[in-house]
Design a protein around this motif. Sequence first.
Motif, PDB file in Angstrom:
ATOM      1  N   GLY A  42      27.133  24.265  29.563  1.00  0.00           N
ATOM      2  CA  GLY A  42      26.727  25.645  29.759  1.00  0.00           C
ATOM      3  C   GLY A  42      27.620  26.442  30.692  1.00  0.00           C
ATOM      4  O   GLY A  42      28.475  25.908  31.398  1.00  0.00           O
ATOM      5  N   ILE A  43      27.379  27.739  30.677  1.00  0.00           N
ATOM      6  CA  ILE A  43      27.995  28.682  31.608  1.00  0.00           C
ATOM      7  C   ILE A  43      26.931  29.083  32.611  1.00  0.00           C
ATOM      8  O   ILE A  43      25.890  29.625  32.245  1.00  0.00           O
ATOM      9  CB  ILE A  43      28.519  29.931  30.876  1.00  0.00           C
ATOM     10  CG1 ILE A  43      29.580  29.558  29.838  1.00  0.00           C
ATOM     11  CG2 ILE A  43      29.083  30.944  31.885  1.00  0.00           C
ATOM     12  CD1 ILE A  43      29.979  30.714  28.936  1.00  0.00           C
ATOM     13  N   ARG A  44      27.171  28.803  33.859  1.00  0.00           N
ATOM     14  CA  ARG A  44      26.197  29.076  34.927  1.00  0.00           C
ATOM     15  C   ARG A  44      26.652  30.294  35.735  1.00  0.00           C
ATOM     16  O   ARG A  44      27.806  30.339  36.191  1.00  0.00           O
ATOM     17  CB  ARG A  44      26.067  27.853  35.830  1.00  0.00           C
ATOM     18  CG  ARG A  44      25.237  28.059  37.074  1.00  0.00           C
ATOM     19  CD  ARG A  44      24.938  26.736  37.760  1.00  0.00           C
ATOM     20  NE  ARG A  44      24.066  25.912  36.930  1.00  0.00           N
ATOM     21  CZ  ARG A  44      23.408  24.847  37.386  1.00  0.00           C
ATOM     22  NH1 ARG A  44      23.518  24.486  38.654  1.00  0.00           N
ATOM     23  NH2 ARG A  44      22.629  24.153  36.571  1.00  0.00           N
ATOM     24  N   ILE A  45      25.760  31.261  35.906  1.00  0.00           N
ATOM     25  CA  ILE A  45      26.047  32.428  36.738  1.00  0.00           C
ATOM     26  C   ILE A  45      25.366  32.216  38.084  1.00  0.00           C
ATOM     27  O   ILE A  45      24.144  32.082  38.156  1.00  0.00           O
ATOM     28  CB  ILE A  45      25.526  33.726  36.089  1.00  0.00           C
ATOM     29  CG1 ILE A  45      26.083  33.889  34.674  1.00  0.00           C
ATOM     30  CG2 ILE A  45      25.899  34.945  36.944  1.00  0.00           C
ATOM     31  CD1 ILE A  45      25.420  34.998  33.883  1.00  0.00           C
ATOM     32  N   ARG A  46      26.156  32.183  39.142  1.00  0.00           N
ATOM     33  CA  ARG A  46      25.578  31.888  40.444  1.00  0.00           C
ATOM     34  C   ARG A  46      26.451  32.460  41.560  1.00  0.00           C
ATOM     35  O   ARG A  46      27.678  32.473  41.437  1.00  0.00           O
ATOM     36  CB  ARG A  46      25.442  30.371  40.621  1.00  0.00           C
ATOM     37  CG  ARG A  46      24.840  29.942  41.939  1.00  0.00           C
ATOM     38  CD  ARG A  46      24.683  28.436  42.020  1.00  0.00           C
ATOM     39  NE  ARG A  46      24.305  28.015  43.356  1.00  0.00           N
ATOM     40  CZ  ARG A  46      24.218  26.747  43.754  1.00  0.00           C
ATOM     41  NH1 ARG A  46      24.456  25.772  42.895  1.00  0.00           N
ATOM     42  NH2 ARG A  46      23.882  26.449  44.992  1.00  0.00           N
TER      43      ARG A  46
END
Length: 346
Positions: A42-46
Amino acid sequence: MAILERIQASDHEQLLFTRDRDTGLRTIIAIHDTTRGPGLGGIRIREYDSEADAVDDVLRLSQAMSYKNACAGLAFGGAKAVILGPLPADRRAAFLAMGRIVEGLAGRYVATEDMGMAEADIAVLNEVTEFAVGRSREAGGSGDPSPHTALGVFVGMRATVRAAGLGDGMRGLSVAVQGCGKVGLGLIGHLIDAGARVIAADTDTDGVAEARELGAEIVNADQILAAEVDVLAPCAIGGVLNEATIPTLRCRAVAGGANNQLATEADADRLAARGIVYAPDFVINAGGVINVGDELAPGGYSPERVRGRVMDIEQTLAEIFGESRESRQNTAGIAVARAQGLLRGR
Protein backbone atom coordinates in the motif's frame (compact mmCIF):
# COMPACT_ATOMS: atom_id res chain seq x y z
CA MET A 1 23.36 3.80 10.54
CA ALA A 2 23.66 5.24 7.01
CA ILE A 3 20.75 4.64 4.66
CA LEU A 4 22.65 2.27 2.36
CA GLU A 5 23.75 0.24 5.38
CA ARG A 6 20.14 0.06 6.57
CA ILE A 7 19.02 -1.17 3.16
CA GLN A 8 21.69 -3.87 3.22
CA ALA A 9 20.92 -4.87 6.80
CA SER A 10 17.22 -5.35 5.99
CA ASP A 11 18.01 -7.08 2.66
CA HIS A 12 16.04 -4.59 0.55
CA GLU A 13 16.45 -4.31 -3.19
CA GLN A 14 15.61 -0.64 -3.63
CA LEU A 15 14.74 2.56 -1.73
CA LEU A 16 13.47 5.44 -3.84
CA PHE A 17 13.04 9.06 -2.69
CA THR A 18 10.95 11.25 -5.00
CA ARG A 19 9.70 14.83 -5.02
CA ASP A 20 7.18 16.03 -7.62
CA ARG A 21 8.05 19.59 -8.66
CA ASP A 22 4.54 20.63 -9.63
CA THR A 23 2.62 19.46 -6.55
CA GLY A 24 5.33 19.28 -3.90
CA LEU A 25 4.46 15.62 -3.28
CA ARG A 26 7.21 13.83 -1.33
CA THR A 27 7.36 10.05 -1.35
CA ILE A 28 9.56 7.16 -0.31
CA ILE A 29 9.09 3.74 -1.93
CA ALA A 30 10.80 0.64 -0.56
CA ILE A 31 10.99 -2.55 -2.61
CA HIS A 32 12.05 -5.38 -0.35
CA ASP A 33 11.94 -8.51 -2.50
CA THR A 34 10.70 -9.39 -6.00
CA THR A 35 11.70 -13.06 -6.05
CA ARG A 36 8.09 -14.29 -6.17
CA GLY A 37 6.79 -11.43 -8.33
CA PRO A 38 6.37 -7.65 -8.32
CA GLY A 39 6.39 -5.97 -4.94
CA LEU A 40 2.78 -5.44 -3.83
CA GLY A 41 1.97 -3.06 -0.99
CA GLY A 42 0.00 0.00 0.00
CA ILE A 43 0.64 3.72 -0.12
CA ARG A 44 0.52 5.21 3.37
CA ILE A 45 -0.12 8.93 3.93
CA ARG A 46 1.37 10.02 7.23
CA GLU A 47 3.05 12.98 8.88
CA TYR A 48 6.31 11.73 10.38
CA ASP A 49 8.38 13.38 13.08
CA SER A 50 11.46 13.00 10.90
CA GLU A 51 12.64 11.63 7.58
CA ALA A 52 14.47 8.90 9.50
CA ASP A 53 11.17 7.78 11.05
CA ALA A 54 9.62 7.60 7.58
CA VAL A 55 12.51 5.49 6.30
CA ASP A 56 12.23 3.14 9.27
CA ASP A 57 8.49 2.76 8.68
CA VAL A 58 8.68 2.08 4.96
CA LEU A 59 11.53 -0.42 5.37
CA ARG A 60 9.70 -2.38 8.07
CA LEU A 61 6.37 -2.29 6.24
CA SER A 62 7.82 -3.41 2.89
CA GLN A 63 9.67 -6.32 4.50
CA ALA A 64 6.46 -7.34 6.26
CA MET A 65 4.68 -7.27 2.88
CA SER A 66 7.21 -9.74 1.46
CA TYR A 67 6.56 -12.06 4.39
CA LYS A 68 2.81 -11.52 4.27
CA ASN A 69 2.50 -12.24 0.54
CA ALA A 70 4.76 -15.29 0.80
CA CYS A 71 2.87 -16.85 3.73
CA ALA A 72 -0.43 -16.19 1.97
CA GLY A 73 0.81 -18.09 -1.09
CA LEU A 74 0.64 -15.07 -3.39
CA ALA A 75 2.81 -14.59 -6.47
CA PHE A 76 4.01 -11.20 -5.26
CA GLY A 77 7.00 -9.79 -3.49
CA GLY A 78 6.89 -7.03 -0.91
CA ALA A 79 6.98 -3.27 -1.28
CA LYS A 80 5.51 -0.19 0.37
CA ALA A 81 5.25 3.52 -0.25
CA VAL A 82 4.82 6.42 2.13
CA ILE A 83 3.67 9.90 1.23
CA LEU A 84 5.20 12.35 3.67
CA GLY A 85 2.26 14.36 4.93
CA PRO A 86 0.56 16.61 4.74
CA LEU A 87 -0.76 15.62 1.32
CA PRO A 88 -0.70 18.52 -1.16
CA ALA A 89 -3.95 20.49 -1.23
CA ASP A 90 -4.83 19.31 -4.75
CA ARG A 91 -5.44 15.64 -3.94
CA ARG A 92 -6.15 14.59 -7.52
CA ALA A 93 -2.97 16.22 -8.82
CA ALA A 94 -1.00 14.58 -6.01
CA PHE A 95 -2.24 11.10 -6.88
CA LEU A 96 -1.67 11.64 -10.59
CA ALA A 97 1.91 12.51 -9.66
CA MET A 98 2.09 9.41 -7.47
CA GLY A 99 0.75 7.32 -10.33
CA ARG A 100 3.48 8.58 -12.64
CA ILE A 101 6.09 7.66 -10.04
CA VAL A 102 4.66 4.13 -9.78
CA GLU A 103 4.52 3.85 -13.58
CA GLY A 104 8.18 4.84 -13.75
CA LEU A 105 9.07 1.68 -11.82
CA ALA A 106 7.76 -0.36 -14.77
CA GLY A 107 5.89 -2.98 -12.77
CA ARG A 108 8.42 -3.63 -10.00
CA TYR A 109 5.93 -2.05 -7.58
CA VAL A 110 2.16 -2.60 -7.57
CA ALA A 111 0.46 -0.04 -5.36
CA THR A 112 -2.70 -0.39 -3.35
CA GLU A 113 -4.65 1.38 -0.61
CA ASP A 114 -3.28 2.03 2.87
CA MET A 115 -3.62 4.57 5.68
CA GLY A 116 -5.19 7.83 4.54
CA MET A 117 -6.36 6.55 1.14
CA ALA A 118 -9.65 5.55 -0.47
CA GLU A 119 -10.82 3.61 -3.51
CA ALA A 120 -11.22 6.89 -5.40
CA ASP A 121 -7.47 7.50 -5.06
CA ILE A 122 -6.73 4.14 -6.70
CA ALA A 123 -8.96 5.17 -9.60
CA VAL A 124 -6.85 8.30 -10.06
CA LEU A 125 -3.65 6.24 -9.99
CA ASN A 126 -5.12 3.98 -12.68
CA GLU A 127 -5.50 6.95 -15.01
CA VAL A 128 -1.72 6.99 -15.43
CA THR A 129 -0.59 3.49 -14.41
CA GLU A 130 -1.89 -0.06 -14.61
CA PHE A 131 0.24 -0.97 -11.59
CA ALA A 132 -2.33 -0.12 -8.92
CA VAL A 133 -5.01 -2.42 -7.50
CA GLY A 134 -7.91 -2.00 -5.11
CA ARG A 135 -10.39 -0.38 -7.46
CA SER A 136 -14.06 -0.25 -6.53
CA ARG A 137 -16.31 -3.14 -7.54
CA GLU A 138 -18.19 -0.72 -9.81
CA ALA A 139 -14.93 -0.04 -11.64
CA GLY A 140 -14.26 -3.74 -12.07
CA GLY A 141 -11.95 -4.09 -9.09
CA SER A 142 -12.00 -5.98 -5.81
CA GLY A 143 -13.54 -3.27 -3.64
CA ASP A 144 -12.82 -2.36 -0.04
CA PRO A 145 -10.16 -4.79 1.31
CA SER A 146 -10.93 -4.19 4.99
CA PRO A 147 -13.78 -6.76 5.29
CA HIS A 148 -11.39 -9.45 4.06
CA THR A 149 -8.71 -8.34 6.52
CA ALA A 150 -11.27 -8.49 9.33
CA LEU A 151 -12.45 -11.95 8.29
CA GLY A 152 -8.86 -13.20 8.15
CA VAL A 153 -8.16 -11.87 11.64
CA PHE A 154 -11.33 -13.53 12.92
CA VAL A 155 -10.57 -16.98 11.51
CA GLY A 156 -6.94 -16.60 12.56
CA MET A 157 -8.10 -15.77 16.06
CA ARG A 158 -9.93 -19.10 16.18
CA ALA A 159 -6.63 -20.90 15.61
CA THR A 160 -4.99 -18.66 18.21
CA VAL A 161 -7.49 -19.40 20.97
CA ARG A 162 -7.11 -23.14 20.33
CA ALA A 163 -3.33 -22.79 20.63
CA ALA A 164 -3.80 -20.87 23.90
CA GLY A 165 -6.00 -23.63 25.34
CA LEU A 166 -9.09 -21.42 25.35
CA GLY A 167 -11.40 -23.83 23.53
CA ASP A 168 -12.59 -24.34 19.99
CA GLY A 169 -14.65 -21.22 19.36
CA MET A 170 -15.19 -17.62 20.39
CA ARG A 171 -18.46 -18.02 22.29
CA GLY A 172 -18.06 -16.83 25.88
CA LEU A 173 -14.54 -15.49 25.37
CA SER A 174 -13.59 -11.87 25.98
CA VAL A 175 -11.67 -9.84 23.39
CA ALA A 176 -10.19 -6.34 23.64
CA VAL A 177 -10.07 -4.59 20.27
CA GLN A 178 -7.70 -1.64 20.05
CA GLY A 179 -8.83 0.49 17.12
CA CYS A 180 -12.31 1.04 15.72
CA GLY A 181 -11.45 1.69 12.10
CA LYS A 182 -12.73 -0.41 9.22
CA VAL A 183 -10.83 -3.55 10.20
CA GLY A 184 -11.51 -3.20 13.92
CA LEU A 185 -15.22 -2.66 13.36
CA GLY A 186 -15.40 -5.59 10.95
CA LEU A 187 -13.69 -7.81 13.50
CA ILE A 188 -16.01 -6.62 16.27
CA GLY A 189 -18.99 -7.59 14.12
CA HIS A 190 -17.66 -11.12 13.58
CA LEU A 191 -16.85 -11.52 17.28
CA ILE A 192 -20.27 -10.33 18.48
CA ASP A 193 -21.97 -12.67 16.00
CA ALA A 194 -19.82 -15.53 17.32
CA GLY A 195 -20.90 -14.90 20.90
CA ALA A 196 -17.78 -13.19 22.24
CA ARG A 197 -17.76 -10.33 24.74
CA VAL A 198 -15.95 -7.39 23.16
CA ILE A 199 -14.23 -4.41 24.79
CA ALA A 200 -13.13 -1.69 22.38
CA ALA A 201 -11.33 1.63 22.37
CA ASP A 202 -10.23 4.32 19.95
CA THR A 203 -9.46 8.02 20.01
CA ASP A 204 -11.90 8.48 17.11
CA THR A 205 -15.36 9.21 18.50
CA ASP A 206 -17.19 8.10 15.35
CA GLY A 207 -15.49 4.70 15.41
CA VAL A 208 -16.26 4.30 19.10
CA ALA A 209 -19.92 5.12 18.47
CA GLU A 210 -20.12 2.46 15.75
CA ALA A 211 -18.43 -0.10 17.99
CA ARG A 212 -20.95 0.61 20.75
CA GLU A 213 -23.83 0.15 18.29
CA LEU A 214 -22.41 -3.25 17.35
CA GLY A 215 -22.52 -4.28 21.00
CA ALA A 216 -19.00 -3.61 22.24
CA GLU A 217 -18.23 -2.20 25.68
CA ILE A 218 -16.16 0.99 25.42
CA VAL A 219 -13.15 1.88 27.58
CA ASN A 220 -10.62 4.68 27.40
CA ALA A 221 -7.92 4.28 24.79
CA ASP A 222 -5.18 4.25 27.44
CA GLN A 223 -6.83 1.29 29.21
CA ILE A 224 -7.37 -1.13 26.36
CA LEU A 225 -3.96 -2.83 26.26
CA ALA A 226 -4.12 -3.77 29.94
CA ALA A 227 -7.74 -4.96 29.86
CA GLU A 228 -8.29 -8.32 31.55
CA VAL A 229 -9.46 -10.44 28.62
CA ASP A 230 -8.80 -13.73 26.88
CA VAL A 231 -7.56 -12.13 23.65
CA LEU A 232 -6.05 -8.74 22.79
CA ALA A 233 -6.59 -7.61 19.19
CA PRO A 234 -4.38 -4.64 18.19
CA CYS A 235 -6.06 -3.11 15.13
CA ALA A 236 -4.57 0.37 15.02
CA ILE A 237 -0.97 1.60 15.07
CA GLY A 238 2.13 -0.59 15.14
CA GLY A 239 4.70 -1.05 17.88
CA VAL A 240 2.14 -1.38 20.68
CA LEU A 241 3.72 -4.60 21.99
CA ASN A 242 6.98 -3.50 23.54
CA GLU A 243 9.19 -3.65 26.61
CA ALA A 244 6.93 -1.25 28.50
CA THR A 245 3.50 -2.65 27.57
CA ILE A 246 4.05 -6.41 27.53
CA PRO A 247 4.47 -6.67 31.34
CA THR A 248 1.09 -4.93 31.74
CA LEU A 249 -0.88 -7.28 29.46
CA ARG A 250 -3.63 -9.35 31.10
CA CYS A 251 -4.55 -11.65 28.22
CA ARG A 252 -3.83 -15.21 27.13
CA ALA A 253 -3.36 -14.44 23.44
CA VAL A 254 -2.71 -11.61 20.98
CA ALA A 255 -4.34 -11.71 17.54
CA GLY A 256 -5.05 -8.47 15.70
CA GLY A 257 -5.04 -6.68 12.38
CA ALA A 258 -2.38 -3.99 12.94
CA ASN A 259 0.91 -4.12 11.05
CA ASN A 260 4.24 -4.36 12.90
CA GLN A 261 2.67 -4.97 16.31
CA LEU A 262 6.02 -5.91 17.87
CA ALA A 263 8.32 -2.95 18.49
CA THR A 264 11.40 -5.21 18.29
CA GLU A 265 12.18 -8.87 17.59
CA ALA A 266 12.89 -9.34 21.30
CA ASP A 267 9.24 -8.59 22.08
CA ALA A 268 8.22 -11.96 20.63
CA ASP A 269 10.35 -13.63 23.29
CA ARG A 270 8.86 -11.36 25.96
CA LEU A 271 5.36 -12.50 25.02
CA ALA A 272 6.40 -16.15 24.96
CA ALA A 273 8.07 -15.80 28.36
CA ARG A 274 4.75 -14.63 29.76
CA GLY A 275 2.90 -17.54 28.17
CA ILE A 276 0.98 -15.27 25.80
CA VAL A 277 0.28 -16.86 22.42
CA TYR A 278 1.04 -14.41 19.60
CA ALA A 279 -0.43 -14.63 16.10
CA PRO A 280 2.22 -13.10 13.80
CA ASP A 281 0.65 -9.99 12.34
CA PHE A 282 1.79 -10.44 8.75
CA VAL A 283 0.11 -13.86 8.67
CA ILE A 284 -3.19 -13.06 10.36
CA ASN A 285 -3.84 -9.73 8.62
CA ALA A 286 -3.22 -10.91 5.03
CA GLY A 287 -6.89 -10.90 3.98
CA GLY A 288 -6.78 -7.44 2.46
CA VAL A 289 -3.77 -8.07 0.24
CA ILE A 290 -5.21 -11.44 -0.79
CA ASN A 291 -8.28 -9.53 -1.96
CA VAL A 292 -6.57 -6.76 -3.95
CA GLY A 293 -3.91 -9.04 -5.38
CA ASP A 294 -6.59 -11.22 -6.93
CA GLU A 295 -7.39 -8.42 -9.38
CA LEU A 296 -4.24 -9.45 -11.28
CA ALA A 297 -5.06 -13.18 -11.35
CA PRO A 298 -5.59 -14.86 -14.74
CA GLY A 299 -9.23 -14.43 -15.63
CA GLY A 300 -9.71 -11.54 -13.24
CA TYR A 301 -11.03 -11.15 -9.73
CA SER A 302 -12.85 -14.10 -8.12
CA PRO A 303 -14.67 -13.51 -4.77
CA GLU A 304 -14.88 -17.27 -4.21
CA ARG A 305 -11.14 -17.77 -4.65
CA VAL A 306 -10.42 -14.82 -2.35
CA ARG A 307 -12.67 -16.14 0.40
CA GLY A 308 -11.04 -19.57 0.20
CA ARG A 309 -7.56 -18.09 0.55
CA VAL A 310 -8.64 -15.87 3.43
CA MET A 311 -10.12 -18.86 5.24
CA ASP A 312 -6.79 -20.67 4.76
CA ILE A 313 -5.20 -18.20 7.20
CA GLU A 314 -6.63 -20.29 10.04
CA GLN A 315 -4.77 -23.40 8.88
CA THR A 316 -1.53 -21.52 8.21
CA LEU A 317 -1.55 -20.18 11.77
CA ALA A 318 -2.41 -23.61 13.16
CA GLU A 319 0.72 -24.97 11.45
CA ILE A 320 2.85 -22.13 12.86
CA PHE A 321 1.53 -22.71 16.38
CA GLY A 322 2.17 -26.44 16.05
CA GLU A 323 5.75 -25.90 14.91
CA SER A 324 6.28 -23.40 17.72
CA ARG A 325 5.15 -25.95 20.31
CA GLU A 326 7.41 -28.64 18.92
CA SER A 327 10.50 -26.44 18.53
CA ARG A 328 9.87 -24.22 21.55
CA GLN A 329 10.65 -21.20 19.39
CA ASN A 330 8.47 -18.10 19.41
CA THR A 331 5.75 -17.87 16.77
CA ALA A 332 7.12 -14.69 15.17
CA GLY A 333 10.45 -16.38 14.48
CA ILE A 334 8.69 -19.45 13.06
CA ALA A 335 6.61 -17.25 10.73
CA VAL A 336 9.63 -15.25 9.55
CA ALA A 337 11.59 -18.44 8.84
CA ARG A 338 8.61 -19.83 6.94
CA ALA A 339 8.36 -16.66 4.82
CA GLN A 340 12.09 -16.51 4.17
CA GLY A 341 12.07 -20.12 3.05
CA LEU A 342 9.26 -19.39 0.61
CA LEU A 343 11.14 -16.37 -0.74
CA ARG A 344 14.12 -18.60 -1.40
CA GLY A 345 11.98 -21.23 -3.10
CA ARG A 346 12.05 -23.79 -0.30
